[in-house]
Design an enzyme around this catalytic site. Sequence first.
Site, PDB file in Angstrom:
ATOM      1  N   TYR A   5       0.833  -1.205   0.000  1.00 49.12           N
ATOM      2  CA  TYR A   5       0.000   0.000   0.000  1.00 49.12           C
ATOM      3  C   TYR A   5       0.869   1.257   0.000  1.00 49.12           C
ATOM      4  O   TYR A   5       0.925   1.974  -0.967  1.00 49.12           O
ATOM      5  CB  TYR A   5      -0.957  -0.021   1.192  1.00 49.12           C
ATOM      6  CG  TYR A   5      -2.026   1.048   1.108  1.00 49.12           C
ATOM      7  CD1 TYR A   5      -3.114   0.894   0.264  1.00 49.12           C
ATOM      8  CD2 TYR A   5      -1.939   2.214   1.864  1.00 49.12           C
ATOM      9  CE1 TYR A   5      -4.094   1.881   0.161  1.00 49.12           C
ATOM     10  CE2 TYR A   5      -2.914   3.194   1.774  1.00 49.12           C
ATOM     11  CZ  TYR A   5      -3.992   3.031   0.919  1.00 49.12           C
ATOM     12  OH  TYR A   5      -4.954   4.003   0.822  1.00 49.12           O
ATOM     13  N   SER A  41      -6.548   0.877  -4.775  1.00 45.46           N
ATOM     14  CA  SER A  41      -6.650   2.282  -4.415  1.00 45.46           C
ATOM     15  C   SER A  41      -5.261   2.918  -4.498  1.00 45.46           C
ATOM     16  O   SER A  41      -4.642   2.911  -5.556  1.00 45.46           O
ATOM     17  CB  SER A  41      -7.267   2.422  -3.026  1.00 45.46           C
ATOM     18  OG  SER A  41      -7.689   3.732  -2.786  1.00 45.46           O
ATOM     19  N   ASP A  60     -18.055   3.680  -7.524  1.00 49.08           N
ATOM     20  CA  ASP A  60     -16.965   4.153  -6.672  1.00 49.08           C
ATOM     21  C   ASP A  60     -17.075   5.666  -6.495  1.00 49.08           C
ATOM     22  O   ASP A  60     -16.996   6.422  -7.460  1.00 49.08           O
ATOM     23  CB  ASP A  60     -15.620   3.785  -7.303  1.00 49.08           C
ATOM     24  CG  ASP A  60     -14.463   3.900  -6.326  1.00 49.08           C
ATOM     25  OD1 ASP A  60     -14.547   4.723  -5.399  1.00 49.08           O
ATOM     26  OD2 ASP A  60     -13.465   3.167  -6.502  1.00 49.08           O
TER      27      ASP A  60
END
Length: 679
Positions: free
Chosen positions: A454, A534, A617
Amino acid sequence: MTSLPLTPRDDVLEVLHGTPVADPYRWLEDGESAAARAWTAAQNAYTAAWLRRAPRRAAVRQRLETLLHIGAIGCPRPARGRYVYQRRDGGQDQPVLYVRDGVDGPERVALDPNVLAADGTTALDWYHVSDDGRILAYGLSEGGTERSVLHLLDLDTLAPLPDRIPGTRAADVAWLPDGSGFYYTRYPLGGAVPAGEEHYHRAVWFHRLGDEPSQDALVFQPAEKEHWPGVSLSDDGRWLLIAVQRTFERSDLYIRPLDGSQRPLVAVARDLPASFEGRIVRGTLYLRTNLEATTYRLFAVDPVHPEREAWHELVPPRDDAVLATVMVTRRHLVLEYLVRAASRLELAALDGSGARELLLPTLGSVFGLAAESGGDELFAGFSSYTTPPTVYRWDLDTLTRWKWASVAADVDPERYVVEQVAYPSRDGTEVTMFLVHDRAVTPDGNRPVYLTGYGGFNVPMQPGFSRSYLLWLERGGVLAVPNLRGGGEYGEHWHQQGMLGEKQRTFDDCIAAAEWLVRAGWTRPERLAVAGGSNGGLLVGAVVTQRPDLFGAAVCSVPLLDMLRYHRFLIARLWIPEYGDPDDPEQFRWLAAYSPYHRVKDGERYPAVLLTAAEGDSRVDPLHARKMAARLQAATASGRPVLLRIESRAGHGAGKPVRKVLDELTDCWTFVCEALGVT
């Protein structure tokens, strides 16, 4: 088989800050246009056809269906002898909210989202119980949008109350002690702000039960539309506390007595290069901050005299651990630390002295700490890569621990090895990484490896339970999870080393992890997959365009990929403090240097790539996945597939029903297994 759709190109060429920038697929930004919708449908059909012919698909889906029947349990929130918690059993699409009167009392269903929509896409986003345990405020959203509508429920009778408040995405709710009303956060009601700004202008309001939302009083409006306020009350209802997140590493804190005097808010901390969060308990503000302490510290502050020089340090910063969470009970401080990205719990006196460890079962992560400020019990959820979610309850006077609830799962933790290694990044910085694999799996230079990370927004990657990872581990795969800079594993300095003009370090850390996995004899590039979602999708896009030779497959989910226009869509202006502003010449230079969409090169041999996104989204616009798929399909010379999967009636991921999760995971793991040759 269905043919790869032809994709028209635009002749869009702009000069930005003196730099020519081509954008050949600008037309795909408008997802509502007839042309873009037809193109997306053709792409989905092509992807579905490719995946259907994969011989491994049936076995992957069958195993995942079993694994997803492993349920989930949330940590109960105590409120005057009443306990509210979520649990998902078997094949339920959504977790059900339960209430118990007494810690071991019979449970009642408070709210079952599964009966609210036939397709399972109505989700319970959040909930807050009144201090007296009588009323529940909760948010429902549709189709994965996370655009919550606030509802109220009488927990004595389980009857709904008539109040409905829209615009309450990720709402804070701070109840008055008598339950007659609450302070809360919401966005402007329809038409109150210019079109396109509905995702901003979050403010603090007060609602009295039974009133129309239009009658609610505005309590606090931040100075900037992008600022994010949160609200809480002291345990006795005498003090209002408002925290304002200005950026992902800076916040302000304000306080006001609720004595009828209507005195203005007083700044406890404002315009300081740090973040602040607090809770007022029995007349003391317990203030957690990274001010002059990158790993955080805890102060005691008198609300009557909140001046900086009067703060008293209770818990000093530590070099070896990040103070992640603080809870205040009747006689104790509960301190959750991150130690090398894993959770550690400690219990101290209210003055911070005498800290001792509350033992956890193994290397893992805590979720959902819960306790009452006037109580002597603590609930903590716990899981690890090989330990399904379990909730423990402690008696804080005797330090006795019970297993309050757990998820039944046919998983043998002893079958797997969980270890943490360290490797040097490009600039020599040591980065840690979790490795998980079957005990029979050893480095042989050819192991299939799934590398995921991430590295952003101060979010730590901790060892937690994932049902689908078991599918990978059972097939002899190795899971690798590095703690990249930009994340929160090692404090605010670790975050700042991977943001703004330093963002390339995040990508360097991931590339170095892949190189280490090859160098250490675990795998080779053809057997190495990289995946993320993301901000992690941005990570995947960056490392694949910078080092396409290093990976055999990539799964890029709900990603940001056009970093020169990202700030123009949905809520993305909120992320300018993390990434930078493309409208600023210097920050444009940072972003253009790594923007994945703009780094794609014609004729490059890219790995197999699956890009996934969702129409609903409300965080990251699916335009990023559409444009990147078109660009990669036109550019790659490897002969490996570039697939696009855009889902309807789904969003960024929160609240997705299990049936949709099963479909998506089947597609993703089928793709990875096919691309890496895993049976």
